[in-house]
Design an enzyme around this catalytic site. Structure first.
Site, PDB file in Angstrom:
ATOM      1  N   GLU A 221     -17.669  15.067  -4.858  1.00 12.31           N
ATOM      2  CA  GLU A 221     -16.624  15.817  -4.172  1.00 12.31           C
ATOM      3  C   GLU A 221     -17.100  17.177  -3.709  1.00 12.31           C
ATOM      4  OE1 GLU A 221     -13.206  18.446  -3.463  1.00 12.31           O
ATOM      5  OE2 GLU A 221     -14.835  18.700  -4.916  1.00 12.31           O
ATOM      6  N   GLU A 222     -17.891  17.856  -4.529  1.00 11.11           N
ATOM      7  CA  GLU A 222     -18.317  19.214  -4.177  1.00 11.11           C
ATOM      8  C   GLU A 222     -19.204  19.256  -2.935  1.00 11.11           C
ATOM      9  OE1 GLU A 222     -17.054  21.779  -5.228  1.00 11.11           O
ATOM     10  OE2 GLU A 222     -16.304  21.445  -7.259  1.00 11.11           O
TER      11      GLU A 222
END
Length: 350
Positions: A221-222
């Site tokens: 996600e990051e």
């Protein structure tokens, strides 16, 4: 009815943030989550990206839900081994170098050896460098001081450290008597702990969910694409559980569940947002509506990748996101309560 145990959730949170998992190096924490779910007799599978999907069959197996939270965190990677034996970094995720100045860190080599160090300005000593306070905190000026006897790059490479090795930051997790949780990586391991406790509670109560429900523990996600795949064609609603951002002009606080109206990707689904608000009102759950101007989630990544879904975003309020993060147990509780009611509710779009 019994809500998930906050004490157990906080214990899980402490364990999760203590497992290094910068984006790109998440196998250890995924294995931890996988073992936890298997111990509670939950069906799981890994996707090719290394994330984990848990599934609980519901009454309706033609319309599915998916909830997601991510275990990958901010971190760094070794860019260069300097002639002095110190390491130059390249950042993983969206944060600033000043937020890691003075932080203890761990370097993991490609064969799994681990070494500790400290992230410092090259010009740290005020007794030597006139510009110690003014020099820019950037890739050129910041470096890792290894806790090993090294005098040059050859000494470092003899340890097995090389360009491309992952660097993780000491979480320094603390839970205060007043109920605050201080730690790096509350984004988004606080939400992962909440989902795991929710799944455990569903199993303990032997709840029959109205729809087959998937829980995606994403691991990229990051860097923008953690939750954009492995969404079944039957999935109607997709709810990301991720931090609420606190700052000037924001409604989000450390004590309620934040329901996101819009982020950098645009507005979230209006009907789902209204439904989440109504669930909070009906069940006396503290909530805040908010806009996160410089933010994207697994749900927005899923929309961008072309999935025809109803998408939403909720989560605990986190102060000083992507830096020295903090929340309060009441925000964890309110988020857990909202999700408990959400997974038992009717969909908005059938």
């Amino acid at each position: 009815m019994a809500y998930p145990s906050t004490d157990e959730t906080l214990q899980l949170l402490s364990e999760l943030v203590s497992i290094p998992s910068p984006s790109g190096n998440t196998n250890e924490v995924i294995s931890f989550v996988e073992k936890y779910l298997q111990e509670h007799h939950v069906e799981t599978k890994r996707n090719r990206k290394g994330g984990l999907i848990a599934t609980i069959k519901g009454k309706d197996d033609y319309n599915h839900r998916m909830l997601t939270a991510h275990v990958d965190t901010l971190g760094a990677i070794v860019k260069e081994i300097k002639p002095t034996g110190r390491l130059k970094l390249d950042l993983i995720g969206g944060f600033k170098y000043n937020s890691i100045e003075g932080e203890y860190c761990e370097i993991e080599t490609s064969i799994g050896k681990k070494y500790t160090g400290t992230i410092l300005m090259h010009q740290t000593s005020v007794h030597v460098y006139k510009d110690a306070g003014k020099a820019e905190r950037n890739q050129e000026n910041m470096e890792v001081r290894l806790d090993e006897v090294v005098h040059n790059s050859e000494d470092v490479r003899a340890l097995g450290i090389e360009v491309g090795d992952f660097v993780s930051f000491d979480p320094r997790v603390q839970i205060t008597p007043s109920g605050f949780i201080k730690s790096r990586h509350l984004d988004d391991k606080a939400s992962v702990a909440i989902l795991l406790s929710l799944i455990k509670q569903i199993k303990l109560e032997k709840l029959e969910l109205p729809y087959t429900t998937h829980f995606l523990i994403s691991n990229n996600e990051e860097i923008g694409y953690g939750g954009n795949s492995n969404i079944t064609p039957e999935t109607v609603e997709y709810l990301a559980v991720d931090m609420g951002a606190i700052g000037d002009g924001q409604s989000t606080d450390e004590f309620t569940v934040s329901i996101c109206v819009k982020d950098a990707s645009g507005p979230y689904h209006f009907e789902l947002r209204k439904k989440l608000v109504q669930l909070a009102i009906d069940n006396e759950i503290g909530y805040k509506l908010d806009i996160y101007p410089y933010y994207g989630s697994d749900a927005s990544a899923a929309i961008r990748s072309g999935h025809d879904i109803v998408h939403g975003l909720v989560g605990p309020g986190i102060d000083s996101s992507h830096a020295f993060e903090r929340t309060h147990k009441s925000s964890i509780e309110n988020t857990a309560k909202l999700l408990y009611h959400y997974v038992q509710s009717e969909m908005v779009n059938i």
